[in-house]
Design a protein around this motif. Sequence first.
Motif, mmCIF file in Angstrom:
data_model
loop_
_atom_site.group_PDB
_atom_site.id
_atom_site.type_symbol
_atom_site.label_atom_id
_atom_site.label_comp_id
_atom_site.label_asym_id
_atom_site.label_seq_id
_atom_site.Cartn_x
_atom_site.Cartn_y
_atom_site.Cartn_z
ATOM 1 N N ASN A 1 -59.971 -49.700 -32.886
ATOM 2 C CA ASN A 1 -60.444 -49.876 -31.507
ATOM 3 C C ASN A 1 -60.321 -48.573 -30.727
ATOM 4 N N LEU B 1 -71.327 -40.092 -26.188
ATOM 5 C CA LEU B 1 -72.100 -40.128 -24.948
ATOM 6 C C LEU B 1 -72.200 -38.740 -24.318
ATOM 7 N N LEU B 2 -71.043 -38.045 -24.264
ATOM 8 C CA LEU B 2 -71.049 -36.687 -23.708
ATOM 9 C C LEU B 2 -71.951 -35.779 -24.536
ATOM 10 N N VAL C 1 -57.386 -47.637 -19.723
ATOM 11 C CA VAL C 1 -56.533 -47.100 -20.790
ATOM 12 C C VAL C 1 -55.439 -46.234 -20.179
ATOM 13 N N LEU D 1 -60.094 -54.276 -24.723
ATOM 14 C CA LEU D 1 -60.213 -53.029 -25.488
ATOM 15 C C LEU D 1 -59.346 -51.940 -24.870
ATOM 16 N N GLY D 2 -59.312 -51.888 -23.534
ATOM 17 C CA GLY D 2 -58.523 -50.866 -22.854
ATOM 18 C C GLY D 2 -57.044 -51.042 -23.100
ATOM 19 N N LEU E 1 -63.374 -48.236 -18.829
ATOM 20 C CA LEU E 1 -62.443 -48.183 -19.967
ATOM 21 C C LEU E 1 -61.412 -47.053 -19.849
ATOM 22 N N PRO E 2 -61.816 -45.798 -19.661
ATOM 23 C CA PRO E 2 -60.805 -44.737 -19.628
ATOM 24 C C PRO E 2 -59.765 -44.951 -18.537
ATOM 25 N N LEU F 1 -67.348 -42.650 -26.297
ATOM 26 C CA LEU F 1 -67.421 -41.830 -25.087
ATOM 27 C C LEU F 1 -67.769 -40.385 -25.399
ATOM 28 N N GLY G 1 -68.604 -35.965 -7.621
ATOM 29 C CA GLY G 1 -69.577 -36.757 -8.359
ATOM 30 C C GLY G 1 -70.040 -37.992 -7.624
ATOM 31 N N SER H 1 -70.473 -41.777 -11.967
ATOM 32 C CA SER H 1 -71.192 -43.010 -12.280
ATOM 33 C C SER H 1 -72.695 -42.792 -12.324
ATOM 34 N N LEU I 1 -62.325 -38.046 -19.446
ATOM 35 C CA LEU I 1 -63.466 -38.948 -19.600
ATOM 36 C C LEU I 1 -63.572 -39.909 -18.422
ATOM 37 N N ALA I 2 -62.412 -40.214 -17.796
ATOM 38 C CA ALA I 2 -62.438 -41.115 -16.640
ATOM 39 C C ALA I 2 -63.198 -40.482 -15.481
ATOM 40 N N ILE J 1 -66.197 -38.945 -15.613
ATOM 41 C CA ILE J 1 -67.654 -38.888 -15.709
ATOM 42 C C ILE J 1 -68.261 -39.618 -14.513
ATOM 43 N N ILE K 1 -63.462 -46.334 -29.268
ATOM 44 C CA ILE K 1 -63.680 -46.079 -27.837
ATOM 45 C C ILE K 1 -63.900 -44.594 -27.604
ATOM 46 N N TYR L 1 -61.747 -31.873 -13.402
ATOM 47 C CA TYR L 1 -60.761 -32.762 -14.010
ATOM 48 C C TYR L 1 -59.915 -32.014 -15.034
ATOM 49 N N TYR M 1 -73.750 -42.086 -15.834
ATOM 50 C CA TYR M 1 -73.891 -43.327 -16.598
ATOM 51 C C TYR M 1 -75.179 -44.037 -16.200
ATOM 52 N N LEU N 1 -67.820 -49.887 -19.866
ATOM 53 C CA LEU N 1 -67.603 -48.621 -20.571
ATOM 54 C C LEU N 1 -67.027 -47.581 -19.612
ATOM 55 N N VAL O 1 -68.074 -31.497 -12.663
ATOM 56 C CA VAL O 1 -67.049 -32.500 -12.369
ATOM 57 C C VAL O 1 -65.944 -32.484 -13.431
ATOM 58 N N LEU O 2 -66.343 -32.426 -14.698
ATOM 59 C CA LEU O 2 -65.325 -32.479 -15.744
ATOM 60 C C LEU O 2 -64.484 -31.212 -15.765
ATOM 61 N N LEU P 1 -72.109 -32.918 -14.886
ATOM 62 C CA LEU P 1 -71.016 -33.275 -15.789
ATOM 63 C C LEU P 1 -70.083 -32.091 -15.990
#
Lengths: 370, 516
Positions: free
Chosen positions: B223, B234-235, A235, A160-161, A231-232, B231, B419, A192, A187-188, A190, B227, B500, A195, A228, B496-497, B493
């Motif tokens: 696809n 999820l956020l 990608v 998928l990636g 994935l980022p 994601l 994180g 762990s 998104l990479a 986030i 994806i 980023y 999750y 999941l 950390v984000l 979140l």
Amino acid sequence: MTELPLFDLETRLGRLSDVDRDIGSLAAGGAGCLFATFVLFVLNSTLAVIPLIGFLAVTGYGWYAHQAETARALTFLATASTILILGLITVYVFVEALPVLQRMGVRLFGFTEPVEVFGVTLIPSVESYWSTSQHVYSLIPMIWGTFVTTLIATAIAAPLGIAAALFLAEIAPPLVRETVKPGVEILAGIPSIVYGYLGFVVLNTFLYENLEMANLGSLFLVGLVIGLMALPTVVSVADDALTSVPDAMRDGAVAMGLTEWQTMKSITLPAALSGVSAAVLLGIGRAVGETMAATVILGHSQVLPDPLQDVFDNTETLTSLIASQYGNANGLHMNALFTAGVVLFVTVLVLSIAARRIELRMDRKLGGGQ
Amino acid sequence: MSYTAESELVVDNTSTAERLASAVVGLGLVTFVFSLVGVTQVVTAETTILGISLYDFLAGGLLLMGVGTVSLGIGSRTGVFNTSPDATPGAVTAALFGLGAFALAGLVASQSLGLGTVGWLLGATLVGGVTFAGVALAPEDIGSTLPPGVAAIGVAVAILAGIITPAFAWEPEGFSATLTGSMAIPLLLAASTLVTMWGGAKAYEGYGSKGRQTAAYLLVGINAVSIIAVLVALLLFIASKGIGPAFEGFSLVPFEWPFVTNGYSFRPEVVNGVFPAIMGTIWLVIGAVITGVPVAVAAAIFLTEYAEQGRFVGAVEIATNGLWSTPSVVYGLFGYAFLIPRLGGTTSLISGMLVLGFMLMPLCLITSREAIKAVPDEYRDASAALGVSRWETIRSVVLPAAMPGILTGVILGVGRIAGETAPILLVMAGGLRDDAPNVLGSFEFISSPPFVANDALLESAPALPYQLYATITAGVSAENAAAFGWATAFVLLVVVLSFYALGIASRLYFRRRLNA
């Protein structure tokens, strides 16, 4: 003292003057002080602070009197410290693991049945896989757990990636690409544990109810979540590999009358293959070392699933073993946890070196072709 | 006369086929989205659309798609539609369809017909083999529309006729899980829709290499979009759960934000907050930056400006990559074995700082090295031509030019370590607390070595990621514990984000300025 050859460039002029001698003694003094600090710190002595002050004094004077040479020596020390830190990690993790390595020997990888090839016993059996009361430690269930979760995560993240990277790098219009790529990189990031929290609070019960599982927590869910999570990263790195393929190669294919999709399949992907596989290896490395998601989702039982292929059973991974047991471990039990660390460390180191090799080959191939 | 008429006829026919194919793909997209949402059980069999239950509705859509795809294939073969198919769909397509047929037939034989292992294996192999051979030998238009179309019709009929219902349950042997109908139906629908859409997209372009491109683009695009959708969902999910408790008692004037400014007091009347954890994370980051970044930048300078490619540089590169990829829990073990006995003997803030600093070092080293490498050699040459010494050049030309890149690397690295939970778990710990660590106020001079003491550094401190873990280990079943956890996750979140986002934005900005 090892720093001395560094000053060859300066001494090449052949003027062994007072200044050079001054620098030489400064370097010797600084190196001596630093070495003493390190030795005393390793010996766990608070006296380490005295040579440290000496080192700082020498550096301070050096910076004042001979800035260029001091800067060069300091940058060299910083560079050497990377090797030192890796060395320290290796030594300390191995040394702590040693008592159990000696006690268990090959039985560290033992099954409850002896492993025999042509009647020769390669690995004697263990009474139980993980018993802190009898001090019997076999890592086999944990290695199996790590293997299965990594396999599931890779099966999700790799195809998928790569497909998503193909879309970003080759198909998507520039505007979409420029907005989505930074988004994917964010998104990479986030963490762990987030999750893990999601898996623990929501997904665990969701799968438990909807798949009518026998227990909360499963290797399957851990693999799914890690896939999941990876994935980022996959990608993003695979996208970088694809975009680094020179346009000239694509143009040639299009000029021959190939469609864009045929170009991607037969030119771009094969050319970027090593970069893309490095991305996948990187993802695998991350999956092997992922700790928090596995720790909070799994139910922690150090046995092999029965039957072996039951990915919905609750076992343990190498990382979650350490994270869940360090709190009440001491003595041999703690040493046993370090053996899990050794296996992890070695596995990921091998993966990283393999990925690096592949990347270097890619650089040579694409760089040399131009 | 005939030429124009014929040409018009062709145009007309093509557009009919195109319209039919777009209808199949469009219907497929809708069905796929609903099926995917169906997997999460947000919509279930009880959901009704236009008075029809969801699964029947989706199965109806799939049935239409199947019929449409089959007619597209037959229409192309009989010459009703003007297409340019290749001789065969290719071995890969044939093999995939063969595998699909094998799996479907195997499931039907073993579950619906109740055949034994030998029976279903034989039947599945037979069906799979016939499909493989049939697709491999058939012309492209038939080979790539008939199998998905027939499968879609079959799946749709099975759902509509009630052969597979939400009450359906399949317990695969050797697995302690059951595939229930409420999971199986949406999964089956989604998979079948994807394959049918692929056939429809091929037909849209009249098969051939262009058709294959369109079909492939469709799947690859779906696809990528899925994806990102998953994601982002999820956020949003975490935000929707966390914003409420995180802003409990929030007011702008006078400024009050109890969740961020309070500690965890265990008193029911006060809002529990994460202030100590935020302060702990800030101290961790400061400590890690002080330990890790100067060493990383210095090493990057040495590697790019002084060192010649050789054995030493090779060893450093291996070490850097090794450090970069070492799992965080191994760093934790290292800290446990090396730092803790030498720094007070208990889990402590300073051990956490150092371990995270060691983790930050390789991250920053790699990015700093890239940034310094990216400084054009002309800068160095020009400086050297003016008679400026090497170190002066590095200090006043190279480093300022590379600074944006170095900063970007530091910000991204900080985002990553902020994180991290696993190393903190082993070397710092520190659970739910009411008071923040007071690092600055705890410095003391003493008469014996090491002459400086700081109790705040030598005891454990809370940190956001560890706090989230502590919430889990304390048990989310406790009152409000789950809400507290979601709010902590949300704050973590955001912290950390933002690092980023800041790092990536600054990289984009400077890259654009460099290229301009």
